[in-house]
Design an enzyme around this catalytic site. Structure first.
Site, PDB file in Angstrom:
ATOM      1  N   HIS A  18      -3.681  -3.550  -0.772  1.00 50.16           N
ATOM      2  CA  HIS A  18      -4.014  -2.374  -1.589  1.00 50.16           C
ATOM      3  C   HIS A  18      -5.095  -1.532  -0.902  1.00 50.16           C
ATOM      4  O   HIS A  18      -5.001  -0.296  -0.869  1.00 50.16           O
ATOM      5  CB  HIS A  18      -4.473  -2.843  -2.962  1.00 50.16           C
ATOM      6  CG  HIS A  18      -4.874  -1.747  -3.894  1.00 50.16           C
ATOM      7  ND1 HIS A  18      -3.972  -0.837  -4.400  1.00 50.16           N
ATOM      8  CD2 HIS A  18      -6.085  -1.426  -4.419  1.00 50.16           C
ATOM      9  CE1 HIS A  18      -4.614   0.012  -5.191  1.00 50.16           C
ATOM     10  NE2 HIS A  18      -5.883  -0.325  -5.218  1.00 50.16           N
ATOM     11  N   GLN A  75      -5.738  -1.367   2.301  1.00 43.02           N
ATOM     12  CA  GLN A  75      -5.128  -0.712   3.461  1.00 43.02           C
ATOM     13  C   GLN A  75      -4.300   0.493   3.026  1.00 43.02           C
ATOM     14  O   GLN A  75      -4.304   1.530   3.688  1.00 43.02           O
ATOM     15  CB  GLN A  75      -4.254  -1.708   4.225  1.00 43.02           C
ATOM     16  CG  GLN A  75      -5.038  -2.682   5.058  1.00 43.02           C
ATOM     17  CD  GLN A  75      -5.801  -2.007   6.164  1.00 43.02           C
ATOM     18  OE1 GLN A  75      -7.028  -2.026   6.175  1.00 43.02           O
ATOM     19  NE2 GLN A  75      -5.118  -1.393   7.088  1.00 43.02           N
ATOM     20  N   HIS A 135      -4.856   2.357   0.423  1.00 44.30           N
ATOM     21  CA  HIS A 135      -5.822   3.412   0.105  1.00 44.30           C
ATOM     22  C   HIS A 135      -6.276   4.125   1.368  1.00 44.30           C
ATOM     23  O   HIS A 135      -6.319   5.356   1.414  1.00 44.30           O
ATOM     24  CB  HIS A 135      -7.053   2.824  -0.608  1.00 44.30           C
ATOM     25  CG  HIS A 135      -6.972   2.886  -2.087  1.00 44.30           C
ATOM     26  ND1 HIS A 135      -7.400   3.976  -2.802  1.00 44.30           N
ATOM     27  CD2 HIS A 135      -6.520   1.993  -2.989  1.00 44.30           C
ATOM     28  CE1 HIS A 135      -7.209   3.746  -4.083  1.00 44.30           C
ATOM     29  NE2 HIS A 135      -6.672   2.536  -4.227  1.00 44.30           N
TER      30      HIS A 135
END
Length: 117
Positions: A82, A84, A86
């Site tokens: 998650h 990464q 973002h």
């Protein structure tokens, strides 16, 4: 912050990655709003803040990659995936917002020309 990580990546590191990426994304769209108002000075200032936040996130990512490449694998969980996601979506947003800012500058210039007619 990321030196000596072995095994699981701490939640502190993951949330730092998410936080820096989120800050950068917020700054990017704030900069675009300033350009829409034709406020170049504030747009430039906020873009610099976005770049600083992105650099912080990128530094964390780079440290993790270097560790992995150096033979010390880290376990990746859904929270890290998650984080990464973002970061990568923020990098994409930066590239798009930079182009949008250039287009908005042209629009602002054209509006001034139209108003003079």
């Amino acid at each position: 912050m990321t030196e000596g990580i072995k095994g699981d990546i701490s939640e502190e590191i993951i949330f730092s990655l998410i936080s820096y990426s989120g800050d950068a994304r917020s700054y990017l769209f704030e900069a675009f709003n300033y350009i829409k108002e034709d406020n170049h000075e504030e747009a430039n200032r906020v873009m610099e803040e976005a770049e600083k936040s992105l650099m912080n996130a990128h530094n964390i990512q780079t440290t993790l990659i270097q560790q992995e490449a150096g033979g010390s694998p880290v376990k990746v969980n859904i929270l890290m995936a998650h984080a990464q996601d973002h970061l990568m979506s923020t990098i994409l947003a930066r590239d798009l917002v930079k182009n949008m800012i250039d287009m908005q500058k042209e629009i602002n210039e054209l509006k001034i020309k139209i108003d003079r007619i």
